[in-house]
Design an enzyme around this catalytic site. Structure first.
Site, mmCIF file in Angstrom:
data_model
loop_
_atom_site.group_PDB
_atom_site.id
_atom_site.type_symbol
_atom_site.label_atom_id
_atom_site.label_comp_id
_atom_site.label_asym_id
_atom_site.label_seq_id
_atom_site.Cartn_x
_atom_site.Cartn_y
_atom_site.Cartn_z
ATOM 1 N N HIS A 65 -10.508 -0.094 -1.464
ATOM 2 C CA HIS A 65 -9.802 0.486 -2.599
ATOM 3 C C HIS A 65 -9.965 2.001 -2.623
ATOM 4 O O HIS A 65 -9.127 2.714 -3.168
ATOM 5 C CB HIS A 65 -10.327 -0.098 -3.914
ATOM 6 C CG HIS A 65 -10.011 -1.544 -4.102
ATOM 7 N ND1 HIS A 65 -10.819 -2.536 -3.606
ATOM 8 C CD2 HIS A 65 -8.969 -2.171 -4.714
ATOM 9 C CE1 HIS A 65 -10.291 -3.719 -3.917
ATOM 10 N NE2 HIS A 65 -9.179 -3.517 -4.590
ATOM 11 N N ARG A 105 -17.822 -12.839 -3.157
ATOM 12 C CA ARG A 105 -16.466 -13.370 -2.946
ATOM 13 C C ARG A 105 -16.381 -14.139 -1.628
ATOM 14 O O ARG A 105 -15.403 -14.864 -1.405
ATOM 15 C CB ARG A 105 -15.449 -12.234 -2.973
ATOM 16 C CG ARG A 105 -15.385 -11.501 -4.305
ATOM 17 C CD ARG A 105 -14.567 -10.225 -4.180
ATOM 18 N NE ARG A 105 -13.181 -10.497 -3.868
ATOM 19 C CZ ARG A 105 -12.354 -9.604 -3.331
ATOM 20 N NH1 ARG A 105 -12.784 -8.386 -3.014
ATOM 21 N NH2 ARG A 105 -11.096 -9.925 -3.089
ATOM 22 N N ASP A 152 -3.898 -13.151 -7.714
ATOM 23 C CA ASP A 152 -5.256 -13.227 -7.168
ATOM 24 C C ASP A 152 -6.072 -14.144 -8.060
ATOM 25 O O ASP A 152 -6.530 -13.723 -9.127
ATOM 26 C CB ASP A 152 -5.919 -11.835 -7.175
ATOM 27 C CG ASP A 152 -5.719 -11.077 -5.883
ATOM 28 O OD1 ASP A 152 -6.087 -11.607 -4.835
ATOM 29 O OD2 ASP A 152 -5.206 -9.950 -5.942
ATOM 30 N N ARG A 187 -7.419 -13.793 -12.624
ATOM 31 C CA ARG A 187 -6.390 -13.124 -13.412
ATOM 32 C C ARG A 187 -6.006 -13.967 -14.624
ATOM 33 O O ARG A 187 -5.907 -13.469 -15.727
ATOM 34 C CB ARG A 187 -5.142 -12.847 -12.572
ATOM 35 C CG ARG A 187 -5.370 -12.082 -11.276
ATOM 36 C CD ARG A 187 -6.135 -10.795 -11.429
ATOM 37 N NE ARG A 187 -6.171 -10.016 -10.196
ATOM 38 C CZ ARG A 187 -7.206 -9.317 -9.781
ATOM 39 N NH1 ARG A 187 -8.332 -9.301 -10.491
ATOM 40 N NH2 ARG A 187 -7.153 -8.608 -8.670
ATOM 41 N N ASP A 206 -2.377 -6.237 1.987
ATOM 42 C CA ASP A 206 -3.118 -5.933 0.769
ATOM 43 C C ASP A 206 -2.330 -4.830 0.047
ATOM 44 O O ASP A 206 -1.403 -4.231 0.603
ATOM 45 C CB ASP A 206 -4.533 -5.467 1.120
ATOM 46 C CG ASP A 206 -5.545 -5.848 0.046
ATOM 47 O OD1 ASP A 206 -5.131 -6.106 -1.099
ATOM 48 O OD2 ASP A 206 -6.756 -5.867 0.347
ATOM 49 N N LYS A 210 -7.635 -14.334 3.476
ATOM 50 C CA LYS A 210 -7.767 -12.879 3.529
ATOM 51 C C LYS A 210 -9.222 -12.498 3.801
ATOM 52 O O LYS A 210 -10.114 -13.333 3.615
ATOM 53 C CB LYS A 210 -7.277 -12.253 2.215
ATOM 54 C CG LYS A 210 -8.107 -12.634 0.972
ATOM 55 C CD LYS A 210 -7.487 -12.081 -0.291
ATOM 56 C CE LYS A 210 -8.365 -12.383 -1.505
ATOM 57 N NZ LYS A 210 -7.736 -11.967 -2.766
ATOM 58 N N HIS A 211 -9.500 -11.297 4.314
ATOM 59 C CA HIS A 211 -8.653 -10.144 4.634
ATOM 60 C C HIS A 211 -8.705 -9.960 6.141
ATOM 61 O O HIS A 211 -9.683 -9.421 6.663
ATOM 62 C CB HIS A 211 -9.156 -8.888 3.959
ATOM 63 C CG HIS A 211 -9.383 -9.029 2.473
ATOM 64 N ND1 HIS A 211 -10.502 -9.630 1.924
ATOM 65 C CD2 HIS A 211 -8.604 -8.661 1.419
ATOM 66 C CE1 HIS A 211 -10.428 -9.600 0.601
ATOM 67 N NE2 HIS A 211 -9.287 -9.012 0.257
#
Length: 500
Positions: free
Chosen positions: A186, A143, A73, A81, A258, A173-174
Site C-alpha cells: 500500500h 491473514r 474483500d 467488509r 490488486d 492472492k497475492h
C-alpha cells in the site's frame, strides 16, 4: 483525439472494477453499468450499512447490468467488509491454520460464501494464499494460513472449495506470493529476495494447488520478484502473469490486479498506463478501489486503454480476451445460482466461528475464571491498510457483553498513556491487556512491559502473530475477529476446561 469505436470502449469498460463512495450507487456508476458496459465494481465497508442494505445495493447495481461482477474483500478475520462494524463472525486464516482442520476451513469458507451469496455478490477477493515466511511482514501476518507451504496449500484448497460450493467465485492472492516481504505494498513496492528454487518450494505451491482446485480468479500482487522478472513488478510482468501463471501453471480463469492506486505501482506510472501495462502483461480485470466523485478517473482508464489499442501498443485481441474472461466469470456465477438457492434454504451454523476460534486459542499459564468488574486495556497499533480503519480487536466489547461493568480503555500511538492500573482506579480489578503483533512495535512492547511490571497478575491477550509470553497468563488468538474476541471472553469468564 482519435475516434473511438463504441465496441472498443465497451471492451475497455468491461475489464474495469472500480470502487465508489457512498451507500447508494452514484449516477455515473449507474450510467457506466447500464449504458457503457462497465463489467465490474468492488464494494468496501464505506458502501455498506447492514445485510439488507447490502443486498438492496447489489440489486440496484444488477438492475443496471445483470452480468456485473460485484467483488468484495471478505477474508474473515481482520479483513472484512460486510461485518466491519462489529468484526467478522469467523476467525481469519492464521487461526484456521493453527487449528489445522481442513474440513473446518471448508465449512468456514462456505459460511462466508453464504453471507456473500445472500447479497448476490459475485466474487470474493480471497483466500490469501501467501506463505507468511517473514514474520515481520507488515501486511500479511495473520491473514496467511501460516509459514508452511504444505499447510497453506491444503487450507487454500479447502477455502476455495467451501466458498465456490456456496456459488461465489474465489480469488487466490497475492500471486506470486507476498509472504516474504518487509514492505507494505500500500505504501511502496516490496521486493521478494528469493531464488527460483526457493520460490518453487515455498511461495508457488499454494497457487499451484489453487489452480488445480479450480479457483475462478487469481489476484496478482504489486511485488518485484527479481528471480522471475528483475525489471517489472508482477502486476506489469508478462513473464510472471502470462509466462508463469498462464502458460506454465495452466491457469485459464480471470486474473485481476490488486488496487492500482496502491503506491507500489502508483509511484511508477499514471493510472491509465498501469492499466494498459497490466493488460499487456496478462491481467484481465483492473481493480481501482478509489474513483473520482463523478467517475472521471474510470473514464480516464477507459480512454487510456482505447488509445493504447488505437496506437498499436495494446493488441485488440488481448483486450477482447481479457473482457471474455470477465464475462466468463459472470456466466459461471449465473450458472451457480442453483448452489446459492440450495444453500439459502437452510440456517447457517452460527456457532462455527466460536468453535473455530476456541480451537485456535493457545494459553500459557492457568487463569482462574474472571469475575467482578474488569479493566480491559487495548494497546492498539494501526493495522495494515488492508484492514478497514477503526477495526477493533473486539475484546472490550466481548467482555462487556458478559460483564456489563467492564471498563475499557484504548491506547494508541497518538495517545500512548496507560490508565491507572494499580491505584484506586485499577487496583482490585482483574486486568486484561490486549495487543496485536506486540513484538513488532517498540512503543507497544514498552507499554506492555510497564503495565506488567505494575500488575504482574495481568492477563495478556495477543491477537496477532505470537511473540514471547508475558504476564501471569498469555493468551494467543492468532487473529482479530468477533469470533476470536468472544472465544477469549467466554473462556476467561467460565471454567476454562469446561469451556473448551
Amino acid at each position: 483525439m482519435p475516434h473511438r469505436s463504441p465496441d472498443l470502449a465497451r471492451l475497455a469498460m468491461t475489464v474495469l472494477q472500480p470502487g465508489f463512495d457512498g451507500i447508494e450507487p452514484p449516477g455515473w456508476l449507474r450510467r457506466a453499468l447500464g449504458e457503457e458496459g462497465l463489467g465490474g465494481t468492488v464494494l468496501f465497508a464505506r458502501n455498506l450499512t447492514g445485510p439488507a442494505h447490502t443486498a438492496e445495493l447489489v440489486a440496484r447495481l444488477r438492475a443496471e447490468n445483470p452480468a456485473v461482477v460485484v467483488a468484495v474483500d471478505e477474508e474473515g478475520g481482520s479483513v472484512t467488509r460486510l461485518q466491519a462494524a462489529r468484526g467478522s463472525s469467523w476467525p481469519g486464516n492464521r487461526a484456521l491454520g493453527v487449528g489445522d482442520d481442513v474440513e473446518r476451513t471448508r465449512l468456514v469458507a462456505r459460511e462466508i460464501g453464504r453471507l456473500l451469496a445472500a447479497a448476490d455478490i459475485t466474487l470474493d477477493y480471497a483466500p490469501v494464499a501467501d506463505v507468511n515466511a517473514n514474520p515481520a511482514n507488515p501486511v500479511i501476518g495473520v491473514r496467511s494460513f501460516g509459514p508452511d507451504p504444505e499447510l497453506v496449500s491444503r487450507h487454500t484448497v479447502a477455502w476455495i472449495l467451501g466458498l465456490q460450493d456456496a456459488g461465489v467465485a474465489a480469488c487466490a492472492k497475492h500471486f506470486p506470493g507476498h509472504g516474504d516481504t518487509h514492505t507494505d505494498s500500500h505504501h511502496a513496492l516490496p521486493t521478494v529476495h528469493a531464488s527460483l528454487e526457493l520460490l518453487a518450494e515455498r511461495d508457488l505451491p499454494p497457487f499451484r494447488a489453487a489452480v488445480a482446485a479450480g479457483v475462478r480468479a487469481v489476484m496478482c500482487g504489486h511485488l518485484l520478484v527479481p528471480a522471475l522478472d528483475p525489471d517489472n513488478p508482477a502486476t506489469l510482468s508478462q513473464r510472471i502473469m502470462t509466462g508463469l501463471l498462464r502458460e506454465e501453471m495452466g491457469f485459464d480463469g480471470m486474473i485481476v490486479t490488486d488496487a492500482i492506486e496502491m503506491r507500489a505501482v502508483a509511484a511508477l506510472h499514471p493510472p491509465g498506463e498501469i492499466a494498459v501495462r497490466a493488460l499487456l502483461a496478462g491481467a484481465d480485470a483492473i481493480c481501482a478501489g478509489i474513483s473520482s466523485p463523478g467517475g472521471e478517473s474510470v473514464h480516464e482508464l477507459r480512454d487510456a486503454i482505447v488509445d493504447a489499442v488505437r496506437e498499436g501498443r495494446l493488441p485488440e485481441e488481448r483486450l477482447a480476451e481479457a473482457a471474455s474472461r470477465v464475462l466468463a466469470l459472470s456466466r459461471w456465477y449465473a450458472a451457480s445460482g442453483a448452489a446459492r438457492a440450495r444453500d439459502g434454504d437452510g440456517p447457517g451454523d452460527e456457532e462455527l466461528g466460536l468453535r473455530t476460534a476456541l480451537a485456535a486459542m493457545r494459553v500459557v499459564g492457568t487463569p482462574p475464571p474472571l469475575s467482578g468488574p474488569l479493566l480491559v486495556v487495548d494497546i492498539a497499533p494501526r493495522l495494515s491498510q488492508a484492514v478497514e480503519p477503526g477495526t477493533p480487536t473486539g475484546l472490550i466489547g466481548a467482555f462487556s457483553e458478559l460483564m456489563p461493568d467492564t471498563t475499557g480503555y484504548v491506547v494508541t500511538a497518538d495517545r500512548p498513556e496507560l490508565p491507572e492500573l494499580s491505584g484506586p482506579g485499577g487496583g482490585g480489578r482483574p486486568l486484561v491487556l490486549v495487543v496485536h503483533d506486540a513484538w513488532r512495535h517498540p512503543w507497544v512492547r514498552d507499554l506492555l512491559a510497564r503495565a506488567v511490571t505494575l500488575r504482574p497478575d495481568a492477563i495478556v491477550v495477543e491477537t496477532g502473530v505470537p511473540g514471547e509470553p508475558t504476564g501471569a497468563v498469555y493468551v494467543t488468538t492468532n487473529g482479530i475477529s468477533r469470533a476470536s474476541a468472544r472465544a477469549v471472553a467466554h473462556w476467561l469468564t467460565t471454567d476454562p476446561e469446561g469451556a473448551r
